[in-house]
Design an enzyme around this catalytic site. Structure first.
Site, short mmCIF file in Angstrom:
data_model
loop_
_atom_site.label_atom_id
_atom_site.label_comp_id
_atom_site.label_asym_id
_atom_site.label_seq_id
_atom_site.Cartn_x
_atom_site.Cartn_y
_atom_site.Cartn_z
N ASP A 31 0.83 -1.21 0.00
CA ASP A 31 0.00 0.00 0.00
C ASP A 31 0.86 1.26 0.00
O ASP A 31 1.97 1.25 0.52
CB ASP A 31 -0.90 -0.03 1.25
CG ASP A 31 -2.04 0.97 1.14
OD1 ASP A 31 -2.27 1.52 0.04
OD2 ASP A 31 -2.71 1.20 2.17
N ASN A 79 -10.53 -2.82 -6.25
CA ASN A 79 -9.75 -1.89 -7.08
C ASN A 79 -10.38 -1.58 -8.44
O ASN A 79 -10.05 -0.58 -9.06
CB ASN A 79 -8.33 -2.42 -7.30
CG ASN A 79 -7.43 -2.28 -6.09
OD1 ASN A 79 -6.46 -3.01 -5.93
ND2 ASN A 79 -7.75 -1.33 -5.20
C1 FPP Z 1 -1.82 0.48 -3.25
O1 FPP Z 1 -1.37 1.78 -3.47
C2 FPP Z 1 -1.40 -0.39 -4.30
C3 FPP Z 1 -2.21 -0.93 -5.27
C4 FPP Z 1 -3.63 -0.67 -5.43
C5 FPP Z 1 -1.69 -1.84 -6.24
C6 FPP Z 1 -0.40 -2.50 -5.93
C7 FPP Z 1 0.16 -2.78 -7.22
C8 FPP Z 1 1.46 -2.73 -7.56
C9 FPP Z 1 2.56 -2.52 -6.63
C10 FPP Z 1 1.82 -2.91 -8.97
C11 FPP Z 1 1.37 -4.17 -9.67
C12 FPP Z 1 1.91 -5.41 -9.06
C13 FPP Z 1 2.67 -6.34 -9.67
C14 FPP Z 1 2.87 -7.62 -9.00
C15 FPP Z 1 3.30 -6.15 -10.96
P1 FPP Z 1 -2.46 2.92 -3.50
O2 FPP Z 1 -2.64 3.34 -4.90
O3 FPP Z 1 -3.70 2.48 -2.82
O4 FPP Z 1 -1.73 4.02 -2.67
P2 FPP Z 1 -2.45 5.15 -1.77
O5 FPP Z 1 -3.21 4.42 -0.71
O6 FPP Z 1 -1.29 5.92 -1.24
O7 FPP Z 1 -3.32 5.94 -2.70
#
Ligand code: FPP
Length: 266
Positions: A31, A79
């Site tokens: 996250d 998501n």
């Molecule tokens: C949370 O950050 C993360 C995600 C919704 C996706 C996680 C995905 C990746 C790291 C990339 C894809 C994965 C692979 C295995 C290639 P957020 O966007 O919710 O951050 P925030 O809470 O700060 O807005």
């Protein structure tokens, strides 16, 4: 005993702060990509791009730690509600990650699995994953499990549906239903329960991730955003985990007796 040889990129337990091979399964809620980007005046997608870069680092670190299973929460069922452009950027990143890392995963003898509704992902992505899962299916020591289009509640619904169909087909007897049978219907049927679940970015929530499998997991929360969660932080979390006493609902004294905690879980 060290779990790895020098040739396969080993690290000593002094370097790591724990014995390689001593932890079986770590799952991570990655996250904070968006906040990492915002703090730097960058677009959100730049956060995700750096999140993917970090996935490569942590996969390598998990291999060094001789973890049998690393499970990464890469895309939740929730998501899909994000803006269309962000969902599409995430799918694109996932596709490029799999393309770029396919050879590396094979070179490192890592088996890829997916937990979640794979069939609902864009066809191009699900086909690539399917192929890579088949090409790595013979590796049996190190496992990278991507939670994609995953949610624990969806997993329960899918398991109940599959179980009901098995009952209708005369393959299962509801009178005989126990936990050992139930787990055979979960996406994680081939995986051990996670020992440690890490969440980055300062949030103290489990967000519909491995709710059943994590029943006896230890949790580690860190304020670091995912793109800045380095191998050193990962090793520190494993070292801290190694110092914890896990009791699985028993007392310390009971744990010393021959009755194993796994018998409680089944
Ligand atoms: C949370 O950050 C993360 C995600 C919704 C996706 C996680 C995905 C990746 C790291 C990339 C894809 C994965 C692979 C295995 C290639 P957020 O966007 O919710 O951050 P925030 O809470 O700060 O807005």
């Amino acid at each position: 005993m060290l779990g790895m040889t020098k040739e396969s990129g080993s690290a000593s337990d002094e370097e790591l702060g724990f014995e390689p091979g001593s932890v079986r399964h770590v799952a991570i809620i990655m996250d904070g990509n968006g906040r990492w980007a915002r703090a730097r005046g960058l677009p959100r997608n730049e956060g995700h791009r750096n999140g993917v870069r970090n996935v490569q680092e942590i996969v390598k670190a998990a291999r060094q730690a001789d973890l049998r299973h690393l499970t990464l929460f890469a895309f939740s069922v929730e998501n899909w509600h994000r803006p269309k452009a962000e969902v599409s950027a995430l799918m694109h990143l996932l596709d490029s990650y799999l393309t770029a890392q396919a050879d590396e995963l094979k070179r490192q003898e890592i088996r890829l699995r997916v937990i979640g509704r794979l069939e609902e992902l864009p066809r191009r992505v699900s086909r690539r994953i399917q192929r890579l899962m088949e090409e790595t299916a013979h590796f049996d020591r190190w496992n990278l499990n991507l939670a994609l289009n995953y949610g624990s509640r969806t997993e329960v619904v899918d398991a109940m549906r599959a179980y009901a169909q098995a009952v209708q087909a005369g393959l299962e007897d509801p009178e005989a239903l126990d936990w050992a049978t139930a787990v055979r219907f979960l996406y994680t049927r081939d995986l051990p329960d996670p020992d440690l679940i890490i969440r980055t970015s300062g949030e103290h929530r489990v967000s519909n991730f491995l709710l059943l499998q994590g029943a006896y997991a230890e949790y580690h929360f860190t304020d670091k955003f995912w793109p800045e969660f380095e191998p050193a932080d990962f090793f520190a979390a494993l070292a801290e985990f190694a110092r914890r006493e896990r009791r699985f609902g028993q007392t310390s004294e009971q744990l010393k007796s021959p009755r194993s905690p796994s018998s409680l879980r089944a």
